[in-house]
Each structure stands twice: as C-alpha cells, then as structure tokens.
Scaffold this motif. Sequence first.
Motif, PDB file in Angstrom:
ATOM      1  N   LEU A   1      26.807 -29.335  -7.846  1.00 11.17           N
ATOM      2  CA  LEU A   1      27.381 -29.927  -6.638  1.00 11.17           C
ATOM      3  C   LEU A   1      26.640 -29.461  -5.381  1.00 11.17           C
ATOM      4  CD1 LEU A   1      29.608 -31.668  -5.355  1.00 11.17           C
ATOM      5  CD2 LEU A   1      31.034 -29.620  -5.264  1.00 11.17           C
ATOM      6  N   ILE A   2      26.453 -28.149  -5.252  1.00 12.57           N
ATOM      7  CA  ILE A   2      25.787 -27.599  -4.076  1.00 12.57           C
ATOM      8  C   ILE A   2      24.326 -28.025  -4.025  1.00 12.57           C
ATOM      9  CG2 ILE A   2      25.036 -25.457  -2.957  1.00 12.57           C
ATOM     10  CD1 ILE A   2      27.582 -24.137  -4.154  1.00 12.57           C
ATOM     11  N   SER A   3      23.637 -27.927  -5.158  1.00 10.89           N
ATOM     12  CA  SER A   3      22.202 -28.198  -5.197  1.00 10.89           C
ATOM     13  C   SER A   3      21.880 -29.640  -4.863  1.00 10.89           C
ATOM     14  CB  SER A   3      21.641 -27.860  -6.588  1.00 10.89           C
ATOM     15  OG  SER A   3      21.851 -26.505  -6.907  1.00 10.89           O
ATOM     16  N   ILE A   4      22.561 -30.564  -5.501  1.00 10.59           N
ATOM     17  CA  ILE A   4      22.255 -31.977  -5.300  1.00 10.59           C
ATOM     18  C   ILE A   4      22.704 -32.439  -3.918  1.00 10.59           C
ATOM     19  CG2 ILE A   4      22.732 -34.312  -6.151  1.00 10.59           C
ATOM     20  CD1 ILE A   4      22.828 -33.117  -8.978  1.00 10.59           C
TER      21      ILE A   4
ATOM     22  N   ALA B   1      11.393 -34.492   2.111  1.00 12.73           N
ATOM     23  CA  ALA B   1      12.477 -33.641   2.616  1.00 12.73           C
ATOM     24  C   ALA B   1      13.419 -33.187   1.505  1.00 12.73           C
ATOM     25  CB  ALA B   1      13.262 -34.390   3.697  1.00 12.73           C
ATOM     26  N   GLY B   2      13.569 -33.980   0.454  1.00 12.60           N
ATOM     27  CA  GLY B   2      14.460 -33.607  -0.639  1.00 12.60           C
ATOM     28  C   GLY B   2      13.993 -32.368  -1.379  1.00 12.60           C
ATOM     29  N   PRO B   3      12.770 -32.400  -1.976  1.00 12.24           N
ATOM     30  CA  PRO B   3      12.275 -31.191  -2.650  1.00 12.24           C
ATOM     31  C   PRO B   3      12.171 -29.984  -1.726  1.00 12.24           C
ATOM     32  CG  PRO B   3      10.973 -33.106  -3.277  1.00 12.24           C
ATOM     33  CD  PRO B   3      11.879 -33.546  -2.165  1.00 12.24           C
ATOM     34  N   LEU B   4      11.746 -30.218  -0.477  1.00 12.46           N
ATOM     35  CA  LEU B   4      11.636 -29.104   0.462  1.00 12.46           C
ATOM     36  C   LEU B   4      12.994 -28.446   0.711  1.00 12.46           C
ATOM     37  CD1 LEU B   4       9.111 -30.499   3.106  1.00 12.46           C
ATOM     38  CD2 LEU B   4       8.703 -28.725   1.388  1.00 12.46           C
ATOM     39  N   SER B   5      14.046 -29.262   0.763  1.00 13.16           N
ATOM     40  CA  SER B   5      15.381 -28.699   0.966  1.00 13.16           C
ATOM     41  C   SER B   5      15.826 -27.893  -0.253  1.00 13.16           C
ATOM     42  CB  SER B   5      16.384 -29.815   1.276  1.00 13.16           C
ATOM     43  OG  SER B   5      16.557 -30.670   0.160  1.00 13.16           O
ATOM     44  N   SER B   6      15.427 -28.322  -1.445  1.00 16.29           N
ATOM     45  CA  SER B   6      15.747 -27.564  -2.660  1.00 16.29           C
ATOM     46  C   SER B   6      15.051 -26.210  -2.646  1.00 16.29           C
ATOM     47  CB  SER B   6      15.329 -28.354  -3.907  1.00 16.29           C
ATOM     48  OG  SER B   6      16.072 -29.549  -4.027  1.00 16.29           O
ATOM     49  N   PHE B   7      13.772 -26.207  -2.250  1.00 13.33           N
ATOM     50  CA  PHE B   7      13.041 -24.940  -2.149  1.00 13.33           C
ATOM     51  C   PHE B   7      13.656 -24.039  -1.077  1.00 13.33           C
ATOM     52  CE2 PHE B   7       9.186 -27.519  -3.635  1.00 13.33           C
ATOM     53  CZ  PHE B   7       9.390 -27.158  -4.963  1.00 13.33           C
ATOM     54  N   LEU B   8      14.093 -24.650   0.029  1.00 13.03           N
ATOM     55  CA  LEU B   8      14.719 -23.878   1.101  1.00 13.03           C
ATOM     56  C   LEU B   8      15.996 -23.217   0.614  1.00 13.03           C
ATOM     57  CD1 LEU B   8      14.969 -23.010   4.071  1.00 13.03           C
ATOM     58  CD2 LEU B   8      16.117 -25.199   4.527  1.00 13.03           C
ATOM     59  N   LEU B   9      16.822 -23.961  -0.117  1.00 18.56           N
ATOM     60  CA  LEU B   9      18.074 -23.406  -0.624  1.00 18.56           C
ATOM     61  C   LEU B   9      17.801 -22.271  -1.610  1.00 18.56           C
ATOM     62  CD1 LEU B   9      21.136 -23.400  -0.820  1.00 18.56           C
ATOM     63  CD2 LEU B   9      20.986 -25.258  -2.501  1.00 18.56           C
ATOM     64  N   ALA B  10      16.800 -22.455  -2.479  1.00 11.86           N
ATOM     65  CA  ALA B  10      16.438 -21.412  -3.437  1.00 11.86           C
ATOM     66  C   ALA B  10      15.981 -20.149  -2.710  1.00 11.86           C
ATOM     67  CB  ALA B  10      15.333 -21.918  -4.366  1.00 11.86           C
TER      68      ALA B  10
ATOM     69  N   TRP C   1      14.549 -27.636  -9.838  1.00 12.29           N
ATOM     70  CA  TRP C   1      14.857 -29.002  -9.390  1.00 12.29           C
ATOM     71  C   TRP C   1      13.825 -29.482  -8.374  1.00 12.29           C
ATOM     72  CZ3 TRP C   1      16.773 -33.284 -10.695  1.00 12.29           C
ATOM     73  CH2 TRP C   1      17.292 -34.212  -9.787  1.00 12.29           C
ATOM     74  N   GLY C   2      13.407 -28.583  -7.480  1.00 13.13           N
ATOM     75  CA  GLY C   2      12.404 -28.950  -6.492  1.00 13.13           C
ATOM     76  C   GLY C   2      11.067 -29.296  -7.136  1.00 13.13           C
ATOM     77  N   ILE C   3      10.639 -28.470  -8.097  1.00 14.79           N
ATOM     78  CA  ILE C   3       9.375 -28.722  -8.796  1.00 14.79           C
ATOM     79  C   ILE C   3       9.454 -30.011  -9.602  1.00 14.79           C
ATOM     80  CG2 ILE C   3       7.852 -27.862 -10.618  1.00 14.79           C
ATOM     81  CD1 ILE C   3       8.616 -25.007  -9.658  1.00 14.79           C
ATOM     82  N   PHE C   4      10.555 -30.201 -10.324  1.00 17.88           N
ATOM     83  CA  PHE C   4      10.722 -31.407 -11.139  1.00 17.88           C
ATOM     84  C   PHE C   4      10.677 -32.656 -10.270  1.00 17.88           C
ATOM     85  CE2 PHE C   4      13.510 -34.531 -13.319  1.00 17.88           C
ATOM     86  CZ  PHE C   4      12.790 -34.670 -14.495  1.00 17.88           C
TER      87      PHE C   4
END
Length: 223
Positions: A48-51, A98-107, A140-143
């Motif tokens: 939920l949080i990640s997506i 912006a999507g993958p970058l936001s995943s990397f930012l959250l990680a 998720w960001g890499i994928f």
Amino acid sequence: MGRIHLGTIFGTTITLDFSFLLLIAFFVVVNVQSMGMQNALLFAPVLLISILFHEFGHAIAIGALGFGSSAIVLEGMGGSTYNERRAKPWQDLLISAAGPLSSFLLAWLTGLVIVNVAYVSHDRFLASLLPMLAYWNWLWGIFNLLPIGPLDGNGILRNFFRLFLPERSAFVISIWISMLVGLGVFIYCLVARMVFIALLVAFYVRSSWMQWEFFRSHNRTDD
C-alpha cells in the motif's frame, strides 16, 4: 469489482479497487510458508505504502509541470495515475521517470530512519516493516526501469525517442524493445524459477503484442 474512495490529497484523488486486495492476498499466501503469517501480513502496508508513494511521484510531476491534479487508482498488479494532458515528449519522459525515482527516494529515506532512529530497533513492528519496505522499494524501482510496457522504463524509452523521432517511429521501436526484452526476462525468470515474475512479464509481453497488432490494424497507437 467495486472501488473505495480513500480520500483526496492536494487535489489528487485516491481510489482503491478491490483487485488490489487480491494482490495483497496473493503476496501473503505465497510468502506465508517461508516468512510466517506475522511477517507475510506485512505485505499489506508495504504494498500500500510503496505503490501509493510511487504513483504520487507521477502525480507530483504532473502537477509540477502545470497539468493539474490527477486520479490515482490502486488496482490489479499495482497502480495507475490518470491525468488528461497534452504534454510534450520531455514532459512525459520526466513524468514516467518520477515513479521509479520516488521508489528509490522512499527506500533511501526508510534506510535513513533505520540507521538514525534508535527507537526502530526496539519496536518489533517497525524493525520488521522498515527493512522490508526499503528492500521492496529498491527492487520495485529497478524493476520499473525495465523497458517493458507498461512499466515506466518503456515510457521513458518511448518518450526519449519522441524527442527526435516521429510518434509512430518512437512507438514501433519502443514496442519491439518491450517485446524482445520482455521475452528475454521471461526466459531468464523461468530458468531462475521465479515463476511469478515470469508470468507477470509474459502478461506484459502479451499486452505489448496486442498494442502492436492494434497499431498494424488501425495505423494508430491509441494513446
């Protein structure tokens, strides 16, 4: 299936489709034997949080470029951000990235909390949740950077080609890269016995093939 309106943040609506609950249930069931029920249930907040964070990355980029608010729907195999806009290729490229970058930012932010906030190690829930959240967001960001449609990597690639090629040429090149890379990833995942990812990528490849067939039949991309 029905949908639940979760709320609105800065004009962006958030809706949860019941199919997203099936995704959570799938991850819990698949991992319960190896992780135990308590840890497997952590996939609910992690997904939920990640997506949601990932889709907000798209929505924030859309808003920052002047295209107004969006609608985020958590559904199916993840989420989607909807916005009616007529953007230039470089703008769509940034929105996709912006999507993958936001995943990397959250990680990265989660990793900072784990290292710098002592309370985390003393709280059993956070000590289990946060490392899992960081790991899955890196993954998720890499994928998502794979150039396979409908992943963001294919959107980045296609919009890059649109910077200097006609729309149709950019579509043809990106859709064939999507199918060829997808086929390679599918074979690799089968050999590595990553069955779920193999099936997911196979679905993506099929979707790309259907887009190609539509383009051949109607001579348009239907964007």
